[in-house]
Write a protein that holds these residues in place. Sequence first.
Motif, PDB file in Angstrom:
ATOM      1  N   MET A 181      90.147  61.722  45.325  1.00  0.00           N
ATOM      2  CA  MET A 181      89.777  61.117  44.033  1.00  0.00           C
ATOM      3  C   MET A 181      89.222  59.709  44.256  1.00  0.00           C
ATOM      4  SD  MET A 181      90.380  63.573  42.070  1.00  0.00           S
ATOM      5  CE  MET A 181      90.853  65.036  43.001  1.00  0.00           C
ATOM      6  N   MET A 182      89.836  58.973  45.187  1.00  0.00           N
ATOM      7  CA  MET A 182      89.342  57.625  45.484  1.00  0.00           C
ATOM      8  C   MET A 182      87.940  57.672  46.087  1.00  0.00           C
ATOM      9  SD  MET A 182      92.800  55.902  46.981  1.00  0.00           S
ATOM     10  CE  MET A 182      91.997  54.348  47.333  1.00  0.00           C
ATOM     11  N   ALA A 183      87.707  58.686  46.921  1.00  0.00           N
ATOM     12  CA  ALA A 183      86.389  58.806  47.551  1.00  0.00           C
ATOM     13  C   ALA A 183      85.318  59.068  46.499  1.00  0.00           C
ATOM     14  CB  ALA A 183      86.409  59.935  48.588  1.00  0.00           C
ATOM     15  N   LYS A 184      85.641  59.871  45.494  1.00  0.00           N
ATOM     16  CA  LYS A 184      84.657  60.102  44.431  1.00  0.00           C
ATOM     17  C   LYS A 184      84.524  58.859  43.558  1.00  0.00           C
ATOM     18  CE  LYS A 184      82.945  63.076  40.814  1.00  0.00           C
ATOM     19  NZ  LYS A 184      83.029  64.334  40.075  1.00  0.00           N
ATOM     20  N   GLY A 185      85.654  58.234  43.262  1.00  0.00           N
ATOM     21  CA  GLY A 185      85.670  57.048  42.404  1.00  0.00           C
ATOM     22  C   GLY A 185      85.715  57.422  40.932  1.00  0.00           C
ATOM     23  N   LYS A 186      86.508  56.676  40.174  1.00  0.00           N
ATOM     24  CA  LYS A 186      86.662  56.933  38.729  1.00  0.00           C
ATOM     25  C   LYS A 186      86.930  58.394  38.453  1.00  0.00           C
ATOM     26  CE  LYS A 186      83.597  53.074  37.513  1.00  0.00           C
ATOM     27  NZ  LYS A 186      84.669  52.098  37.253  1.00  0.00           N
ATOM     28  N   ALA A 187      87.789  58.956  39.291  1.00  0.00           N
ATOM     29  CA  ALA A 187      88.139  60.371  39.160  1.00  0.00           C
ATOM     30  C   ALA A 187      89.648  60.528  39.274  1.00  0.00           C
ATOM     31  CB  ALA A 187      87.453  61.182  40.262  1.00  0.00           C
ATOM     32  N   MET A 188      90.188  61.428  38.492  1.00  0.00           N
ATOM     33  CA  MET A 188      91.594  61.802  38.649  1.00  0.00           C
ATOM     34  C   MET A 188      91.668  63.316  38.534  1.00  0.00           C
ATOM     35  SD  MET A 188      93.086  60.316  35.035  1.00  0.00           S
ATOM     36  CE  MET A 188      92.698  61.061  33.434  1.00  0.00           C
ATOM     37  N   THR A 189      92.726  63.879  39.132  1.00  0.00           N
ATOM     38  CA  THR A 189      92.857  65.323  38.990  1.00  0.00           C
ATOM     39  C   THR A 189      94.098  65.662  38.209  1.00  0.00           C
ATOM     40  OG1 THR A 189      92.576  67.446  40.123  1.00  0.00           O
ATOM     41  CG2 THR A 189      94.163  65.898  41.077  1.00  0.00           C
ATOM     42  N   ILE A 190      94.170  66.909  37.810  1.00  0.00           N
ATOM     43  CA  ILE A 190      95.337  67.348  37.051  1.00  0.00           C
ATOM     44  C   ILE A 190      96.500  67.587  38.015  1.00  0.00           C
ATOM     45  CG2 ILE A 190      94.788  69.823  37.167  1.00  0.00           C
ATOM     46  CD1 ILE A 190      95.788  70.062  34.261  1.00  0.00           C
ATOM     47  N   PHE A 216      88.324  64.413  33.308  1.00  0.00           N
ATOM     48  CA  PHE A 216      88.943  63.765  34.469  1.00  0.00           C
ATOM     49  C   PHE A 216      87.935  63.398  35.564  1.00  0.00           C
ATOM     50  CE2 PHE A 216      93.425  65.903  33.922  1.00  0.00           C
ATOM     51  CZ  PHE A 216      93.555  65.296  32.700  1.00  0.00           C
ATOM     52  N   ASN A 217      86.735  63.950  35.493  1.00  0.00           N
ATOM     53  CA  ASN A 217      85.697  63.666  36.497  1.00  0.00           C
ATOM     54  C   ASN A 217      86.094  64.090  37.909  1.00  0.00           C
ATOM     55  OD1 ASN A 217      83.219  62.628  37.485  1.00  0.00           O
ATOM     56  ND2 ASN A 217      84.183  60.660  37.984  1.00  0.00           N
ATOM     57  N   SER A 218      86.766  65.224  38.035  1.00  0.00           N
ATOM     58  CA  SER A 218      87.199  65.638  39.377  1.00  0.00           C
ATOM     59  C   SER A 218      86.383  66.790  39.952  1.00  0.00           C
ATOM     60  CB  SER A 218      88.686  66.002  39.372  1.00  0.00           C
ATOM     61  OG  SER A 218      88.976  66.888  38.326  1.00  0.00           O
ATOM     62  N   GLN A 219      85.288  67.122  39.297  1.00  0.00           N
ATOM     63  CA  GLN A 219      84.425  68.177  39.832  1.00  0.00           C
ATOM     64  C   GLN A 219      83.950  67.816  41.251  1.00  0.00           C
ATOM     65  OE1 GLN A 219      80.973  68.997  37.440  1.00  0.00           O
ATOM     66  NE2 GLN A 219      80.707  71.014  38.342  1.00  0.00           N
ATOM     67  N   ASP A 220      83.929  68.823  42.132  1.00  0.00           N
ATOM     68  CA  ASP A 220      83.427  68.650  43.501  1.00  0.00           C
ATOM     69  C   ASP A 220      84.216  67.633  44.330  1.00  0.00           C
ATOM     70  OD1 ASP A 220      81.438  70.574  43.126  1.00  0.00           O
ATOM     71  OD2 ASP A 220      80.050  69.102  42.272  1.00  0.00           O
ATOM     72  N   THR A 221      85.501  67.515  44.062  1.00  0.00           N
ATOM     73  CA  THR A 221      86.347  66.665  44.916  1.00  0.00           C
ATOM     74  C   THR A 221      86.972  67.470  46.055  1.00  0.00           C
ATOM     75  OG1 THR A 221      88.126  66.944  43.293  1.00  0.00           O
ATOM     76  CG2 THR A 221      86.912  64.861  43.243  1.00  0.00           C
ATOM     77  N   ALA A 222      86.868  68.800  46.006  1.00  0.00           N
ATOM     78  CA  ALA A 222      87.457  69.603  47.096  1.00  0.00           C
ATOM     79  C   ALA A 222      86.828  69.262  48.455  1.00  0.00           C
ATOM     80  CB  ALA A 222      87.332  71.094  46.789  1.00  0.00           C
ATOM     81  N   PRO A 223      85.484  69.187  48.558  1.00  0.00           N
ATOM     82  CA  PRO A 223      84.901  68.827  49.863  1.00  0.00           C
ATOM     83  C   PRO A 223      85.286  67.415  50.315  1.00  0.00           C
ATOM     84  CG  PRO A 223      83.205  69.655  48.347  1.00  0.00           C
ATOM     85  CD  PRO A 223      84.457  69.503  47.554  1.00  0.00           C
ATOM     86  N   LEU A 224      85.541  66.520  49.357  1.00  0.00           N
ATOM     87  CA  LEU A 224      85.951  65.162  49.723  1.00  0.00           C
ATOM     88  C   LEU A 224      87.358  65.162  50.328  1.00  0.00           C
ATOM     89  CD1 LEU A 224      84.592  63.302  46.551  1.00  0.00           C
ATOM     90  CD2 LEU A 224      83.512  63.507  48.808  1.00  0.00           C
TER      91      LEU A 224
END
Length: 427
Positions: free
Chosen positions: A41-50, A369-377
């Motif tokens: 989430m930090m790598a994406k920035g302004k993102a959190m997950t459920i 939450f803006n967490s789309q595509d955080t899996a590869p991160l």
Amino acid sequence: MANISSEFEKAIEIGRPPNIVKLFPNSRAMIVSGKVIDRAMMAKGKAMTIAANGRNHFVIRGALAAAQRANAAIIIEIAKSEGGSSAYCATNFWNMARQVDAVANELGLTVPVAIHADHYGIKGPQDVDTGKFEIPSMFDAGITSIAIDASHLPDDENLLANISLKPYVPEWAGYETEVGEIKGKEGLSTAEEALFLIRGLNAHDIFPDWIALNNGTAHGIQDSETGIQVPLTVEIHNALAKYKISGAQHGTSGNDSERLRMISQETRTTKANVATALQMITWGVKVNEYGNAILDEKGEFLKMPDKGVTEGLWADIVAYADEMGLKGGNYKKLNLPFENRLHRLPRDIRERMAKGVEDFVYGLLIDVFNSQDTAPLAIDAILKAGSYDMGTKGSRIEDPAEWTDTKIRERAAGLNVDKGRAGDFDD
Ligand SMILES: [Zn+2]
């Protein structure tokens, strides 16, 4: 992004922590430390997950399917009150990882998932003693992240309980600490007490991944105008910036999408707990756009005929609740007695229960939450570390000599805090 599948293979090989490898030696499920999820989430920035509270099996299925659809790293959690030794849910600290591992393999998931023990509540010295054997038993059963919650205690006791129990949490595991109970507009956390906790931990070489605050929200069903106080959260997160800690948000059910979006965009929050909304959706109870149950004029839930459980089972649930004198938020107590009744429902019903959760969670992950595509991160974080162990974000700044037991008690006496009313606020 390079070849996803070879990266996935490498991450499966090196990214699963030792307890997971031991429990599930032949698994293809990417169960990882909570630290990995926070880093993504930090790598994406302004993102959190459920962090989805898997109060029943269908919540777990739906949330995992949503994460895969959103290509998002995710956390599945259960709190001590929900799934500890005296619990009201069938999902518990000791079977949650097994459920996640099975579903992830069944559905062919490729997204990383952390298994989080939420609100590991410490209400006195006896709970600290119990934690010394219970916490290792939970990690033996596949927990990969934990929230030590001694926030019911005075600030010095909270800090000392965290210091006592941290050695029982593996170094690689996700670790959340809490200051202030989550109970609405009373007893709001302050930067002063958050700093007290985090500085004291830092002096003892303890660097939590997350801090949970009482920032104005509440657990369960919301019936007031109170919501998460975004400016207060920003102020406290900024005060803690040099300790490199992320925020964990509790009590999201009943906060509107705009407020939750502000939490992800304006604060350092990377983990957002959702419990009540998901349970309600599996049952087919009518919720508003942000998952808060809608009650009729008699305070009863509205069951939608084409959603969730069958009308027959719902009638049995309501009759049982009436008999037990359970209303509103206390319907959560129905999870344990009815879990097997959920499992025996016809397949199409079970599928719509999980699908309801999937669609709701997908919407949160993508639009709020803006967490789309955080899996590869998350996979990148594992490959970059070359390990399941991300190490710590923070490093020691504080002087241990200033944070002895005696000095901790002296400092706490000087804190100006309002803990608000006492009560039961633990899931
Ligand atoms: Zn909570």
